[in-house]
Design an enzyme around this catalytic site. Structure first.
Site, PDB file in Angstrom:
ATOM      1  N   LYS A 100     -10.041  -7.529   8.188  1.00  0.00           N
ATOM      2  CA  LYS A 100     -10.729  -7.981   9.500  1.00  0.00           C
ATOM      3  C   LYS A 100     -10.733  -6.642  10.267  1.00  0.00           C
ATOM      4  O   LYS A 100      -9.746  -6.072  10.221  1.00  0.00           O
ATOM      5  CB  LYS A 100     -10.051  -9.308  10.130  1.00  0.00           C
ATOM      6  CG  LYS A 100      -8.644  -8.897  10.465  1.00  0.00           C
ATOM      7  CD  LYS A 100      -8.166  -9.815  11.729  1.00  0.00           C
ATOM      8  CE  LYS A 100      -6.671  -9.964  11.804  1.00  0.00           C
ATOM      9  NZ  LYS A 100      -6.080  -8.986  12.894  1.00  0.00           N
TER      10      LYS A 100
ATOM     11  N   HIS B  25       0.762  -1.153   0.021  1.00  0.00           N
ATOM     12  CA  HIS B  25       0.027   0.145   0.040  1.00  0.00           C
ATOM     13  C   HIS B  25       0.734   1.207   0.004  1.00  0.00           C
ATOM     14  O   HIS B  25       0.661   2.325  -0.715  1.00  0.00           O
ATOM     15  CB  HIS B  25      -1.044   0.084   1.119  1.00  0.00           C
ATOM     16  CG  HIS B  25      -2.195  -0.745   1.048  1.00  0.00           C
ATOM     17  ND1 HIS B  25      -2.311  -1.910   1.055  1.00  0.00           N
ATOM     18  CD2 HIS B  25      -3.489  -0.197   0.589  1.00  0.00           C
ATOM     19  CE1 HIS B  25      -3.532  -2.145   0.388  1.00  0.00           C
ATOM     20  NE2 HIS B  25      -4.295  -1.217   0.410  1.00  0.00           N
TER      21      HIS B  25
END
Lengths: 179, 281
Positions: free
Chosen positions: A101, A36
């Site tokens: 999550k 990222h």
């Protein structure tokens, strides 16, 4: 259980409801922290990304290495919140969905609502089971990052829950048995 | 003196790395099964079923329970009558970790320098190693492979003596609440009380080595563990954060003497994949 085939139309995305279990099939990209950071830098510098973000779904995962004969090793979700700062800009550039999550920031929720996207939640610590739903994996970029490399995976009936839907409802804010 | 080749340490560590990555200890499986029976909500029941099914898949197909196969922490208790041959025990530990993680297809999750380079060391070394000299001619090895989703949610606070038991409880519960769904509940919670800033944290981690079927041998601390578990499970976070009764499987407390001015408390959060092994050479 509800089956979803990627890419999802806007109408299909609007039908998703936080908390409902789904089985996901289609093409997904894997990327986590280090990938990222690089993708974001590339966006900042206006460079072309190694894959098309348009309608892309990103799974926050750093799997264990595949044994010979396996598609992928253990492959459960990592904590999504570490990727929160990147999300608004990634969605502006076309990303439509995420799998991970844990809770997301308000800014992520706003971006999901604005772009009519989705955040799916997979079972943390169930990487062995989830690996069975990944049927193909191809390298895309940043192979030097090892488990953190960007890869293109094909999932089939990958079990997860709708985490945040396009109305901004959040699975973690639902009460037990709240349907 | 008893001669022990450090190659034996290397072998045992390498083997244990592969074993604990794919198999929950029996006490944890029991705790998960018990948790399953206490859930009633659709999502919390599904969550526990997924974790139990995953445990079975992992063990039977030799796939790591979780893709975060952790950083390795090793405690060596070395008998004063042991003479090591073939090198240093610390080097053997790291060779064992490198071999275990490579040969068993576990994830290399260690980076060289935390702030600038962050380059993967490719074999999950170095391990964090604590050594202690004890009586006798044996070497006891305790090890843990600690995942960082939960490690990141750990915390330490320097309380003062006036804060007392209530201060300790409030801080432990606040840390569990902050960990929430992100750190993969149901948790095993390691708590260190007393000592110094550093030793308190090590004791919190050591507490995680104890099987969840065992409590502190001091009845006062056992009661503290039980009370904290009850209160943690009233927080409602539940399995995978989907609400429910099973937020923690066990709270483990270790304490140590401390300074007249201090009451340090460390909380080392661990997800349900609490991997550890104990070996004696």
């Amino acid at each position: 259980m509800k089956k979803l085939q990627l890419p999802l139309s806007e109408a299909e995305r609007e039908e998703l409801k936080a908390g409902e279990p789904v089985l996901l099939s289609g093409i997904v990209y894997t990327a986590r922290d280090a990938a990222h950071k690089r993708l974001f830098e590339m966006l900042d510098e206006g460079r072309e990304l190694p894959f098309d973000l348009k309608d892309a779904v990103i799974y926050y995962v750093g799997p264990t290495p595949a044994r010979p004969g396996q598609v992928i090793g253990s492959a459960g979700p990592t904590t999504s919140s570490r990727m929160d700062p990147y999300v608004p800009k990634m969605m502006e550039n076309g990303m439509i969905g995420m799998i991970g999550k844990g809770r997301r920031s308000e800014k992520v929720k706003e971006a999901v609502v604005r772009h009519k996207g989705f955040y799916l939640v997979a079972a943390g610590g169930a990487g062995a089971l989830l690996s069975h739903s990944i049927i193909k994996r191809e390298p895309v970029a940043f192979e030097d990052l090892l488990s953190e490399a960007v890869t293109r995976i094909t999932v089939k009936d990958f079990p997860c829950f709708v985490g945040i839907d396009c109305r901004g409802d959040d699975i973690y804010d639902l009460k037990e048995d709240d349907e | 003196m008893r001669e022990i080749s450090v190659r034996e340490i290397e072998e045992r560590i390498a083997e244990a790395c592969g074993e604990i990555a794919v198999r929950y200890s029996p006490d944890l499986i029991k705790a998960l099964q018990k948790g399953r029976t206490q859930e009633t909500g659709f999502r919390s029941v599904t969550a526990m079923d997924i974790l139990l099914q995953n445990a079975e898949t992992a063990a039977s197909q030799n796939i790591p329970i979780c893709q975060d196969t952790g950083l390795v922490i090793v405690w060596l208790k070395i008998g004063s009558e042991v003479h090591f041959t073939d090198g240093l025990p610390s080097e053997a530990v790291n060779r064992g970790v490198a071999r275990g993680y490579t040969e068993c297809y576990l994830r290399a999750s260690s980076v060289t320098d935390p702030l600038y380079e962050r380059k993967n060391t490719k074999d999950n070394t170095p391990a964090v190693i604590y050594t202690e000299i004890v009586e006798g001619d044996q070497v006891e090895i305790e090890m843990m492979a600690k995942g960082f989703g939960s490690e990141n949610k750990s915390a330490l606070k320097m309380l003062t003596p006036a804060d007392g038991e209530k201060g300790v409880k409030d801080f432990v519960l606040e840390t569990i609440r902050n960990a929430g769904p992100n750190a993969c509940p149901p948790f095993v919670v390691g708590v260190g009380i007393g000592g110094t800033f550093d030793s308190c944290a090590v004791n919190a981690k050591r507490a995680l080595l104890r099987p969840v079927s065992e409590s502190n041998s001091d009845p006062r601390y056992k009661k503290l563990e039980d009370d904290l578990l009850t209160e943690a499970n009233q927080l409602g976070i539940g399995p995978l954060g989907f609400h429910g009764r099973t937020t923690a499987l066990k709270v483990q407390v270790e304490y140590a003497p401390t300074h007249i001015a201090g009451l340090p408390v460390a909380v080392n959060m661990c997800c349900h994949v609490c991997r550890h092994a104990r070996m004696v050479i």
